[in-house]
Design a protein around this motif. Structure first.
Motif, PDB file in Angstrom:
ATOM      1  N   ASN A  33      72.290  52.962  14.091  1.00 59.94           N
ATOM      2  CA  ASN A  33      72.160  54.055  15.053  1.00 59.94           C
ATOM      3  C   ASN A  33      70.704  54.386  15.372  1.00 59.94           C
ATOM      4  OD1 ASN A  33      74.911  54.431  15.368  1.00 59.94           O
ATOM      5  ND2 ASN A  33      75.058  55.916  13.701  1.00 59.94           N
ATOM      6  N   GLY A  34      69.772  53.541  14.900  1.00 60.87           N
ATOM      7  CA  GLY A  34      68.368  53.750  15.227  1.00 60.87           C
ATOM      8  C   GLY A  34      67.636  54.671  14.290  1.00 60.87           C
ATOM      9  N   ASN A  35      68.229  54.970  13.142  1.00 57.76           N
ATOM     10  CA  ASN A  35      67.613  55.897  12.189  1.00 57.76           C
ATOM     11  C   ASN A  35      67.252  55.176  10.892  1.00 57.76           C
ATOM     12  OD1 ASN A  35      68.121  58.119  13.978  1.00 57.76           O
ATOM     13  ND2 ASN A  35      70.240  58.109  13.281  1.00 57.76           N
ATOM     14  N   SER A  36      66.583  54.044  11.011  1.00 56.27           N
ATOM     15  CA  SER A  36      66.302  53.232   9.826  1.00 56.27           C
ATOM     16  C   SER A  36      65.382  53.926   8.842  1.00 56.27           C
ATOM     17  CB  SER A  36      65.697  51.887  10.240  1.00 56.27           C
ATOM     18  OG  SER A  36      64.484  52.068  10.955  1.00 56.27           O
ATOM     19  N   ASN A  37      64.639  54.937   9.282  1.00 56.89           N
ATOM     20  CA  ASN A  37      63.762  55.664   8.352  1.00 56.89           C
ATOM     21  C   ASN A  37      64.566  56.438   7.307  1.00 56.89           C
ATOM     22  OD1 ASN A  37      64.452  57.317  10.701  1.00 56.89           O
ATOM     23  ND2 ASN A  37      63.185  58.907   9.771  1.00 56.89           N
TER      24      ASN A  37
ATOM     25  N   THR B  71      64.039  42.004   4.322  1.00 55.15           N
ATOM     26  CA  THR B  71      64.548  42.241   5.682  1.00 55.15           C
ATOM     27  C   THR B  71      63.363  42.299   6.646  1.00 55.15           C
ATOM     28  OG1 THR B  71      66.200  43.654   4.585  1.00 55.15           O
ATOM     29  CG2 THR B  71      66.277  43.558   6.982  1.00 55.15           C
ATOM     30  N   ALA B  72      62.610  41.212   6.671  1.00 60.39           N
ATOM     31  CA  ALA B  72      61.320  41.208   7.368  1.00 60.39           C
ATOM     32  C   ALA B  72      61.447  41.472   8.860  1.00 60.39           C
ATOM     33  CB  ALA B  72      60.614  39.869   7.133  1.00 60.39           C
ATOM     34  N   ASP B  73      62.529  41.027   9.486  1.00 63.01           N
ATOM     35  CA  ASP B  73      62.674  41.269  10.914  1.00 63.01           C
ATOM     36  C   ASP B  73      62.753  42.756  11.232  1.00 63.01           C
ATOM     37  OD1 ASP B  73      62.553  38.648  11.818  1.00 63.01           O
ATOM     38  OD2 ASP B  73      64.703  38.310  11.540  1.00 63.01           O
ATOM     39  N   MET B  74      63.160  43.562  10.276  1.00 53.38           N
ATOM     40  CA  MET B  74      63.201  45.013  10.444  1.00 53.38           C
ATOM     41  C   MET B  74      61.927  45.681   9.924  1.00 53.38           C
ATOM     42  SD  MET B  74      64.757  47.897  11.247  1.00 53.38           S
ATOM     43  CE  MET B  74      66.510  47.542  11.466  1.00 53.38           C
ATOM     44  N   ASN B  75      61.418  45.211   8.782  1.00 53.07           N
ATOM     45  CA  ASN B  75      60.390  45.963   8.055  1.00 53.07           C
ATOM     46  C   ASN B  75      58.958  45.459   8.223  1.00 53.07           C
ATOM     47  OD1 ASN B  75      62.157  47.873   6.752  1.00 53.07           O
ATOM     48  ND2 ASN B  75      62.898  46.175   5.500  1.00 53.07           N
ATOM     49  N   ALA B  76      58.761  44.336   8.869  1.00 51.01           N
ATOM     50  CA  ALA B  76      57.404  43.857   9.151  1.00 51.01           C
ATOM     51  C   ALA B  76      57.135  44.092  10.632  1.00 51.01           C
ATOM     52  CB  ALA B  76      57.260  42.385   8.788  1.00 51.01           C
ATOM     53  N   VAL B  77      56.216  44.987  10.936  1.00 50.16           N
ATOM     54  CA  VAL B  77      55.968  45.414  12.316  1.00 50.16           C
ATOM     55  C   VAL B  77      54.729  44.702  12.845  1.00 50.16           C
ATOM     56  CG1 VAL B  77      55.607  47.374  13.850  1.00 50.16           C
ATOM     57  CG2 VAL B  77      56.938  47.672  11.747  1.00 50.16           C
ATOM     58  N   PRO B  78      54.871  43.785  13.811  1.00 52.24           N
ATOM     59  CA  PRO B  78      53.697  43.090  14.344  1.00 52.24           C
ATOM     60  C   PRO B  78      52.684  44.068  14.938  1.00 52.24           C
ATOM     61  CG  PRO B  78      55.710  41.962  15.005  1.00 52.24           C
ATOM     62  CD  PRO B  78      56.130  43.264  14.377  1.00 52.24           C
ATOM     63  N   LEU B  79      51.417  43.842  14.632  1.00 50.38           N
ATOM     64  CA  LEU B  79      50.336  44.694  15.120  1.00 50.38           C
ATOM     65  C   LEU B  79      49.787  44.141  16.427  1.00 50.38           C
ATOM     66  CD1 LEU B  79      48.421  45.295  11.772  1.00 50.38           C
ATOM     67  CD2 LEU B  79      49.859  46.937  12.993  1.00 50.38           C
ATOM     68  N   PRO B  80      49.237  45.002  17.272  1.00 51.19           N
ATOM     69  CA  PRO B  80      48.596  44.510  18.497  1.00 51.19           C
ATOM     70  C   PRO B  80      47.440  43.569  18.168  1.00 51.19           C
ATOM     71  CG  PRO B  80      48.887  46.903  18.556  1.00 51.19           C
ATOM     72  CD  PRO B  80      49.193  46.464  17.157  1.00 51.19           C
ATOM     73  N   ASP B  81      47.165  42.660  19.077  1.00 50.65           N
ATOM     74  CA  ASP B  81      46.065  41.727  18.882  1.00 50.65           C
ATOM     75  C   ASP B  81      44.741  42.471  18.783  1.00 50.65           C
ATOM     76  OD1 ASP B  81      47.811  39.596  19.032  1.00 50.65           O
ATOM     77  OD2 ASP B  81      47.479  39.253  21.168  1.00 50.65           O
ATOM     78  N   GLY B  82      43.893  41.981  17.874  1.00 55.05           N
ATOM     79  CA  GLY B  82      42.527  42.474  17.817  1.00 55.05           C
ATOM     80  C   GLY B  82      42.297  43.733  17.007  1.00 55.05           C
TER      81      GLY B  82
ATOM     82  N   GLN C  31      60.845  55.295  12.243  1.00 54.66           N
ATOM     83  CA  GLN C  31      61.508  54.022  12.516  1.00 54.66           C
ATOM     84  C   GLN C  31      60.470  52.989  12.978  1.00 54.66           C
ATOM     85  OE1 GLN C  31      62.025  57.013  13.923  1.00 54.66           O
ATOM     86  NE2 GLN C  31      64.157  57.297  14.543  1.00 54.66           N
ATOM     87  N   PRO C  32      60.457  51.795  12.388  1.00 48.03           N
ATOM     88  CA  PRO C  32      59.536  50.752  12.858  1.00 48.03           C
ATOM     89  C   PRO C  32      59.712  50.425  14.338  1.00 48.03           C
ATOM     90  CG  PRO C  32      60.446  50.147  10.728  1.00 48.03           C
ATOM     91  CD  PRO C  32      61.191  51.370  11.184  1.00 48.03           C
ATOM     92  N   THR C  33      60.905  50.618  14.857  1.00 48.67           N
ATOM     93  CA  THR C  33      61.150  50.320  16.273  1.00 48.67           C
ATOM     94  C   THR C  33      60.402  51.255  17.207  1.00 48.67           C
ATOM     95  OG1 THR C  33      63.154  51.680  16.112  1.00 48.67           O
ATOM     96  CG2 THR C  33      63.418  49.297  15.879  1.00 48.67           C
ATOM     97  N   ARG C  34      59.793  52.328  16.659  1.00 48.32           N
ATOM     98  CA  ARG C  34      59.068  53.279  17.505  1.00 48.32           C
ATOM     99  C   ARG C  34      57.559  53.220  17.290  1.00 48.32           C
ATOM    100  NH1 ARG C  34      62.498  58.776  18.419  1.00 48.32           N
ATOM    101  NH2 ARG C  34      61.178  58.689  20.276  1.00 48.32           N
ATOM    102  N   TYR C  35      57.100  52.272  16.490  1.00 53.78           N
ATOM    103  CA  TYR C  35      55.655  52.150  16.267  1.00 53.78           C
ATOM    104  C   TYR C  35      54.899  51.906  17.570  1.00 53.78           C
ATOM    105  CZ  TYR C  35      55.631  51.929  11.106  1.00 53.78           C
ATOM    106  OH  TYR C  35      55.718  52.212   9.773  1.00 53.78           O
ATOM    107  N   ASP C  36      55.570  51.291  18.549  1.00 53.76           N
ATOM    108  CA  ASP C  36      54.883  50.996  19.805  1.00 53.76           C
ATOM    109  C   ASP C  36      54.389  52.264  20.496  1.00 53.76           C
ATOM    110  OD1 ASP C  36      57.748  51.498  20.256  1.00 53.76           O
ATOM    111  OD2 ASP C  36      57.302  51.085  22.358  1.00 53.76           O
ATOM    112  N   GLU C  37      55.021  53.409  20.215  1.00 51.70           N
ATOM    113  CA  GLU C  37      54.535  54.670  20.782  1.00 51.70           C
ATOM    114  C   GLU C  37      53.116  54.968  20.290  1.00 51.70           C
ATOM    115  OE1 GLU C  37      57.388  57.790  20.052  1.00 51.70           O
ATOM    116  OE2 GLU C  37      59.067  56.416  20.359  1.00 51.70           O
TER     117      GLU C  37
END
Length: 354
Positions: A102-106, A132-143, A301-307
């Protein structure tokens, strides 16, 4: 590999040689390039949080604010790739429970606290396993600099989630932040970036000066006033709209609630110490009569780190501004022990491990 290991509560962490991790089928191994030294590490080192089943066992590798480079992935990992730089949240989720779906992985039903549970050795080490790396490893922006991103796994994203997602915060609202440690200073900076008027509360002038650098409009030194809530209310007019307890002791929790005006929102981010053990008496009648909300906030939630990444890219947020110094692994035990006196300003980051 070298790691900082908890051998006995309250005794200096031991820098030891331990086995390098191997990736589970759904996991990834990350070479740690930076890891924040957070007050939560101090809590674990002290042996706190058994009342919420988060007391680290003896033999645990501590550290829960990592950023680093993926060096190996399991056979079932689909999105995370070797060579990527990632941040890792402290509250590791399974990606499969109802809350995760439901989007509440935190608040995952099977959450595993990184660096606090035997199943999740921490990041004061040369390498770290991320389940569960696809959920818990959050790619960082380049640079980006890993040191700048080290706090994303805990203090910075926790403060962001509390203010941007949990509280109903609007531009021009008054926000009081009680306790200007790492998460409190992050909250000051984030509240300012979100357009709020910010009051920083602490008892150490150096921390209040740092809060002003990060955007605090007003400060309250607890040592200079007989009544902290009255001082905050006077500065905010009719009381704060949102107030944050970023420390987690009884006084800061109550002061935060009593600093609010009518219909205000108290956001509890700090977890308690041995003295409170998770239980704090609050002004219930005042909360009822003024319709004050008590809001818990746990990670993000890692899915919201992009904010956060978008605000960093546009110069509205700067996580590195809360970093006070960089240290090597050998200095981690002394740095954690020094938090006994609450004198640490900002967040030290370990960035040398070998």
């Amino acid at each position: 590999m070298r790691a900082a290991v908890l051998r006995e509560y309250g005794e200096p962490l031991e820098i030891s040689d331990v086995e390098r991790p191997e990736p589970a089928d759904d996991g990834a191994v990350v070479e740690v390039e930076a890891c924040g030294v957070c007050r939560s590490d101090w809590h674990g080192w002290k042996g706190d949080w058994d009342w919420v089943d988060a007391k680290p066992p003896r033999g645990q590798i501590l550290g829960h604010e990592p950023a680093g480079r993926v060096v190996e992935v399991g056979d079932d990992v689909e999105r995370v790739e070797e060579g990527q730089r990632v941040a890792v949240p402290f509250n590791l989720s399974d990606g499969a429970c109802q809350e995760c779906r439901n989007g509440n992985s935190n608040v995952c039903e099977n959450v595993v606290p990184l660096g606090f549970a035997e199943a999740a050795p921490g990041a004061f080490a040369e390498e770290l396993h991320v389940p569960t790396a696809d959920m818990n490893a959050v790619p960082l922006p380049d640079g980006v600099d890993p040191v700048d991103m080290a706090g994303l796994g805990c203090r910075f994203m926790t403060a962001f989630h509390g203010l941007a997602h949990r509280a109903d915060l609007g531009a021009g609202d008054w926000v009081a932040v009680h306790g200007c440690g790492g998460v409190g200073l992050s909250a000051v900076h984030i509240a300012n970036a979100l357009g709020a008027n910010v009051i920083a509360v602490d008892l150490i002038d150096e921390k209040l000066e740092k809060a002003e650098e990060l955007g605090a409009d007003e400060t309250v030194n607890v040592n200079d006033t007989e009544n902290v809530p009255e001082a905050v209310q006077a500065l905010a007019g009719n009381g704060a709209d949102v107030s944050v307890d970023a420390l987690g002791v009884a006084d800061t929790c109550r002061n935060s609630i009593l600093s609010l005006g009518r219909k205000g929102q108290h956001v509890q981010i700090g977890l308690t110490t041995q003295e409170e053990q998770g239980m704090v008496a609050v002004p219930t009648d005042a909360m009822v009569m003024q319709e004050i909300e008590f809001i818990g906030s746990f990670g993000m939630q890692p899915t919201r780190y992009d904010e956060i990444f978008r605000m960093v890219e546009r110069g509205r947020l700067n996580p590195s501004a809360v970093v006070s110094e960089t240290i090597d692994l050998d200095a981690v035990p002394e740095t954690i022990a020094s938090m006994d006196d609450f004198q640490t300003v900002g967040i030290p980051v370990c960035n040398e491990f070998a």
